[in-house]
Structure formats: structure tokens, C-alpha cells
Design a protein around this motif. Sequence first.
Motif: not given
Length: 146
Positions: A14-15, A129-136
Motif C-alpha cells: 500500500l505504501w 474490491g480495492l476501493v471497498t477494502g481501502l474504505r473499510r
Amino acid sequence: MPADSWDDAFTHVLWRAQNAVHRTVQTALDELGVTATQAGLAVHLDQLGPLSAADLSRGFHIAPQSVGAALSRLEKIGWVQRRGHPIHRRVVLYELSSTGLEGVARGRALMAAVNEAATEILSDTELDGLVTGLRRVTTEIDGPDR
């Protein structure tokens, strides 16, 4: 799924991705003479109306010193202007000028192009999936969006 090495850990990946995207964003914003933080604060002033530096700092989890420096730069280049709070006279509100509104409009167009280039790398399913996971992750750590 635990990472086998430092380089495979979620936080490291992520970094690296954040740094790559940030460099791309900053390169796009260079034509405006603002940083990503400065542009982001201007966009939020456009969306939310006049705010104090403290409001921006609290609302977006940015250090007060960073907000102050960003607003000073935006004021220097004519994007924002100060005015007194209508009720709390000691509070200074920042609002976009006409130059700032033009800058925000151009910044939004630049960011749309960066977003399109970055997201076309992924399938729609991967992106969702990525956007949903990062928002969580963000909501769990920082709380819900303002």
C-alpha cells in the motif's frame, strides 16, 4: 493471508502504491503550482464552503501546521481569502477566490485524468474490491468520512 516477507506485506505494498500515485498526482498538479494537500484543501473549501484552518485540520486528519502552511501558500497565490466568522469574531474562515475556483476546476480535470490512467490498470471487479477494502481500512482507523 500473512505476508511471507516485508515486501509482500499489505502495509508495504500500500505504501509503495500510495507513493507511486502521489508522485503522479504531484506531477499533474505542477502546472498549477500547488501540492496535493493544497489542492485537496481547496477542493474541500469548494465542496463545503468557508472553513477555519482548525475545521480543515480536524475534518481531514491533517496536522494543523500542514494546514496552516498550505492555506498560507493558497492565499499567497490568490486561491483563498480570509474573512471573519459571522458569529465567532476571533475565528478566521478561508474561502475560495475566483482564481481558486478556476484552479479547483483545472485541478479536478487533472485528477480525473490521473484517476483514469491509474484505474484502467485494474478490472472493474478488482477496482471495486480495492476501493471497498481501502474504505473499510480507513473507516476502521480514522472513522467515517466527514
